[in-house]
Design an enzyme around this catalytic site. Structure first.
Site, PDB file in Angstrom:
ATOM      1  N   ASP A 229     -68.979  38.809 -35.306  1.00  0.00           N
ATOM      2  CA  ASP A 229     -68.709  40.179 -34.859  1.00  0.00           C
ATOM      3  C   ASP A 229     -69.218  40.380 -33.440  1.00  0.00           C
ATOM      4  OD1 ASP A 229     -67.671  41.013 -37.339  1.00  0.00           O
ATOM      5  OD2 ASP A 229     -69.668  41.516 -38.095  1.00  0.00           O
TER       6      ASP A 229
ATOM      7  N   ARG B 211     -68.088  36.119 -47.842  1.00  0.00           N
ATOM      8  CA  ARG B 211     -67.252  35.482 -46.829  1.00  0.00           C
ATOM      9  C   ARG B 211     -67.921  34.236 -46.268  1.00  0.00           C
ATOM     10  NH1 ARG B 211     -67.103  40.124 -43.911  1.00  0.00           N
ATOM     11  NH2 ARG B 211     -66.324  41.035 -45.815  1.00  0.00           N
TER      12      ARG B 211
ATOM     13  N   ARG C  94     -62.354  30.070 -42.958  1.00  0.00           N
ATOM     14  CA  ARG C  94     -62.825  31.342 -43.475  1.00  0.00           C
ATOM     15  C   ARG C  94     -62.091  31.718 -44.752  1.00  0.00           C
ATOM     16  NH1 ARG C  94     -64.545  36.950 -40.956  1.00  0.00           N
ATOM     17  NH2 ARG C  94     -63.725  38.341 -42.521  1.00  0.00           N
TER      18      ARG C  94
HETATM   19  N1  ROI Z   1     -74.785  41.738 -45.887  1.00  0.00           N
HETATM   20  C1  ROI Z   1     -75.648  40.948 -45.241  1.00  0.00           C
HETATM   21  N2  ROI Z   1     -76.914  40.885 -45.662  1.00  0.00           N
HETATM   22  N3  ROI Z   1     -75.285  40.209 -44.160  1.00  0.00           N
HETATM   23  C2  ROI Z   1     -74.004  40.244 -43.690  1.00  0.00           C
HETATM   24  O1  ROI Z   1     -73.682  39.551 -42.700  1.00  0.00           O
HETATM   25  C3  ROI Z   1     -73.062  41.076 -44.348  1.00  0.00           C
HETATM   26  N4  ROI Z   1     -71.771  41.163 -43.905  1.00  0.00           N
HETATM   27  C4  ROI Z   1     -70.907  41.966 -44.488  1.00  0.00           C
HETATM   28  C5  ROI Z   1     -71.260  42.834 -45.668  1.00  0.00           C
HETATM   29  C6  ROI Z   1     -70.323  42.505 -46.810  1.00  0.00           C
HETATM   30  C7  ROI Z   1     -71.124  44.289 -45.255  1.00  0.00           C
HETATM   31  N5  ROI Z   1     -72.621  42.628 -46.129  1.00  0.00           N
HETATM   32  C8  ROI Z   1     -73.494  41.813 -45.469  1.00  0.00           C
HETATM   33  O2  ROI Z   1     -69.690  42.040 -44.001  1.00  0.00           O
END
Ligand code: ROI
Length: 161
Positions: free
Chosen positions: A99, A94, A84
């Site tokens: 989650d 990332r 990561r």
């Molecule tokens: N935006 C999208 N489309 N998908 C994600 O998994 C995602 N994850 C995040 C942030 C940066 C908020 N934006 C994201 O952590």
């Protein structure tokens, strides 16, 4: 005791489709757990800064005998094993995010873990894959998932598999 947990997967760096598929494979072999179901992969526009790649998102359903914090540790180990990398501080790109969205019908307020995931009720990239595998789900606050999905803008997400 076993619990049902829903896990959100997201990546927008280092071959995101492979990242998410590898993470799903890792969930298949996660100790004290069984992968019951996984959504298709979805491509979604970034939420947050717009000068980053589109994301690949999916949701998985696990049955697990891991306590919530032990599950969090196991998911963070998978994130770290997949190298990561996070760029920037808040809401930057990332390689892999795993989650815990839901853990049974539990509400958890812990320094390391908030369940239900704090942003999930507004995020199409969480709700749409979740509804694919759990259309009848009701959140711990008694909101039917289908109500949230009905009121969602869906122009920022596309099913890709
Ligand atoms: N935006 C999208 N489309 N998908 C994600 O998994 C995602 N994850 C995040 C942030 C940066 C908020 N934006 C994201 O952590």
């Amino acid at each position: 005791m076993t619990a049902i947990a829903y896990i959100g997967l997201g990546s927008n760096l280092s071959d995101p489709i492979a990242q998410v598929n590898n993470a799903l494979q890792a969930l298949e072999t996660l100790h004290d757990s069984k992968l019951l179901n996984a959504s298709a992969l979805y491509r979604s526009a970034p939420m947050g800064p717009q000068d980053q790649n589109d994301y690949i998102n999916a949701v998985a359903e696990l049955s697990t005998s891991l306590a919530p914090i032990d599950l969090l540790d196991a998911l963070q180990a998978i994130e770290n094993e997949q190298g990561r990398v996070r760029i920037g501080e808040r809401w930057g790109p990332r390689t892999l995010d795993l989650d815990i969205l839901l853990y049974n019908n539990k509400i958890i307020e812990h320094p390391r873990l908030t369940v239900p995931h704090y942003g999930m009720k507004e995020r199409s990239f969480v709700l749409i894959p979740l509804a694919e595998i759990a259309p009848e789900l009701v959140l711990p606050d008694n909101t039917p998932l289908s109500d949230l999905v009905a009121n969602l803008a869906k122009d920022d997400i596309e099913r890709i598999t």
